[in-house]
Design an enzyme around this catalytic site. Structure first.
Site, PDB file in Angstrom:
ATOM      1  N   THR A   1       0.780  -1.072  -0.177  1.00 55.76           N
ATOM      2  CA  THR A   1      -0.627  -0.023  -0.169  1.00 55.76           C
ATOM      3  C   THR A   1       0.358   1.187  -0.339  1.00 55.76           C
ATOM      4  O   THR A   1      -0.109   2.770  -0.490  1.00 55.76           O
ATOM      5  CB  THR A   1      -1.067   0.055   1.597  1.00 55.76           C
ATOM      6  OG1 THR A   1      -0.132   0.327   2.413  1.00 55.76           O
ATOM      7  CG2 THR A   1      -2.031  -1.341   0.988  1.00 55.76           C
ATOM      8  N   TYR A   2       2.289   1.231   0.458  1.00 59.30           N
ATOM      9  CA  TYR A   2       3.261   2.144   0.206  1.00 59.30           C
ATOM     10  C   TYR A   2       3.130   2.738  -1.075  1.00 59.30           C
ATOM     11  O   TYR A   2       3.551   2.752  -1.759  1.00 59.30           O
ATOM     12  CB  TYR A   2       4.383   2.275   1.428  1.00 59.30           C
ATOM     13  CG  TYR A   2       4.483   1.618   2.421  1.00 59.30           C
ATOM     14  CD1 TYR A   2       3.357   1.586   2.939  1.00 59.30           C
ATOM     15  CD2 TYR A   2       5.215   1.645   3.029  1.00 59.30           C
ATOM     16  CE1 TYR A   2       3.261   1.540   4.545  1.00 59.30           C
ATOM     17  CE2 TYR A   2       5.722   1.082   4.640  1.00 59.30           C
ATOM     18  CZ  TYR A   2       4.534   1.107   5.271  1.00 59.30           C
ATOM     19  OH  TYR A   2       4.482   0.877   6.903  1.00 59.30           O
ATOM     20  N   SER A   3       2.712   4.267  -1.705  1.00 66.23           N
ATOM     21  CA  SER A   3       2.674   5.070  -2.545  1.00 66.23           C
ATOM     22  C   SER A   3       1.681   4.226  -4.017  1.00 66.23           C
ATOM     23  O   SER A   3       2.739   3.713  -4.743  1.00 66.23           O
ATOM     24  CB  SER A   3       4.381   5.125  -2.696  1.00 66.23           C
ATOM     25  OG  SER A   3       5.063   6.225  -1.859  1.00 66.23           O
TER      26      SER A   3
END
Length: 355
Positions: free
Chosen positions: A98-100
């Site tokens: 989900t990071y970036s």
């Protein structure tokens, strides 16, 4: 200890000690599982708990958080930070799908490909919270890990976390799905993040009774400004079960670095809204206490905040992100700081006032 019929964990003589520690943890947990599966039902319960192996031999007991990669630091800046981390002996790099929206994983993957250093990096990532792969059902877990592997440009992940508890999916199904990834060699070890203590215990018990690979690590929210529920619920559980503990938000969203002291400091800052509630008299007194101790150690505030975490018996390695080499140096200085009992008491008391 037999190592037959398990995915290979030998990547050559150039593999780091940190990777070797992970291999040892993987083989130990997996061999235990094989023994359990091979035996007929027994009236004597088999101890399902993992041993305190994962992460014990990290050369630098700090993990580099990848949550800023692709968000506040572009690929080139992220690679410079990763280079400096590796040059200092760091190995554990933590990211998530989900990071970036996956860009963080892609940046880490491109860096490992360009530097040809996959064997020297301990890759930790997470699944189960991406909009396209939400939850921990068997089909979702299988699809999510394939996307992470593709972005990371690797055929295995050292430590794969279930990012959030999924109350819609039976833990038995999730535990079996993660075990299947271990057996396929796609992940080396299992971690849990943002679960209740009861759910963690249930997963461990399910792994024992079902013959699945057990979790070896927790990734909880824990810092001087967020001590519960970790200290009351998870620290005893980790001590009992031998789970490694890799706290996230170790610097309280940047507050414990001391760079936020007024509302004006939070304006137009990515984490400003998150730290604004901490700008109270109690919060500022905590920063003053950290500053005083930092002065005595000729260190920065962030270094002292991380050192406090490292002095907590249950903590294996805190996770923290950096957007510059200067910030990274503050993180990497923490393992060399020894806090005495009086200093830890001062920090605990100041943090208690904040609660």
């Amino acid at each position: 200890m037999a190592r037959t019929n398990v995915p290979k964990c030998d990547h050559g003589s150039e593999g780091s000690a940190a990777v070797g520690a992970i291999c040892f943890a993987f083989f130990s947990v997996n061999a235990s599982r094989r023994t359990l599966v091979a035996r007929p039902p027994s009236p004597h319960p088999v101890d399902p708990t993992p041993r305190r192996w994962w992460g014990d031999h990290l050369a630098v007991p700090v993990g580099l958080g990848g949550n800023t990669f692709g968000r506040t630091t572009d690929a080139a800046a992220s690679h410079r930070i990763l280079d400096a981390f590796a040059e200092a002996g760091g190995a554990l790099v933590d990211t998530a799908d989900t990071y970036s929206d996956g860009a963080s994983e892609a940046i880490v993957g491109a860096w490992m490909r360009d530097r040809k250093n996959r064997d020297q990096v301990v890759v930790s990532t997470k699944g189960g919270n991406h909009p396209r792969f939400e939850g921990l059902s068997a089909t979702t877990v299988a699809a999510a890990v394939e996307e992470s592997l593709r972005r990371l440009g690797t055929d295995y992940i050292d430590l794969y976390f279930a990012h959030y508890q999924d109350d819609q999916t039976p833990i038995e199904e999730s535990a079996a799905a993660f075990d299947a990834l271990v057996q396929a060699g796609k992940i080396r070890a299992i971690g849990l993040s943002n679960f209740t203590a009861d759910a963690v215990r249930q997963w461990i018990d399910t792994a024992g009774s079902g013959g699945f690979a057990a979790p070896v690590a927790l990734q909880p929210h824990y810092s001087l400004v967020h001590r519960q529920p970790f200290e009351g619920e998870f620290a005893p559980l980790a001590s009992e079960t031998g789970l490694a503990v890799l706290p996230y938000r170790a610097l309280g969203g940047g507050f414990l670095s001391g760079k936020y002291r007024t509302d004006a400091d939070t304006e137009d800052r990515a984490r400003g809204a998150g730290v604004r509630p901490l700008l109270t008299p109690e919060g500022l007194r905590l920063l003053d206490t950290i500053d005083a101790i930092a002065h005595d150690h000729h260190a920065r505030a962030a270094t002292i905040a991380l050192a406090w975490l490292m002095h907590q018996p249950a903590v294996t390695a805190p996770l923290a992100s950096a957007t510059s080499r200067a910030q990274l140096e503050e993180l990497l200085a923490a393992p060399a700081v020894t806090l005495d009992e009086a200093e830890i008491t001062r920090l605990n008391t100041a943090a208690d006032d904040l609660a």
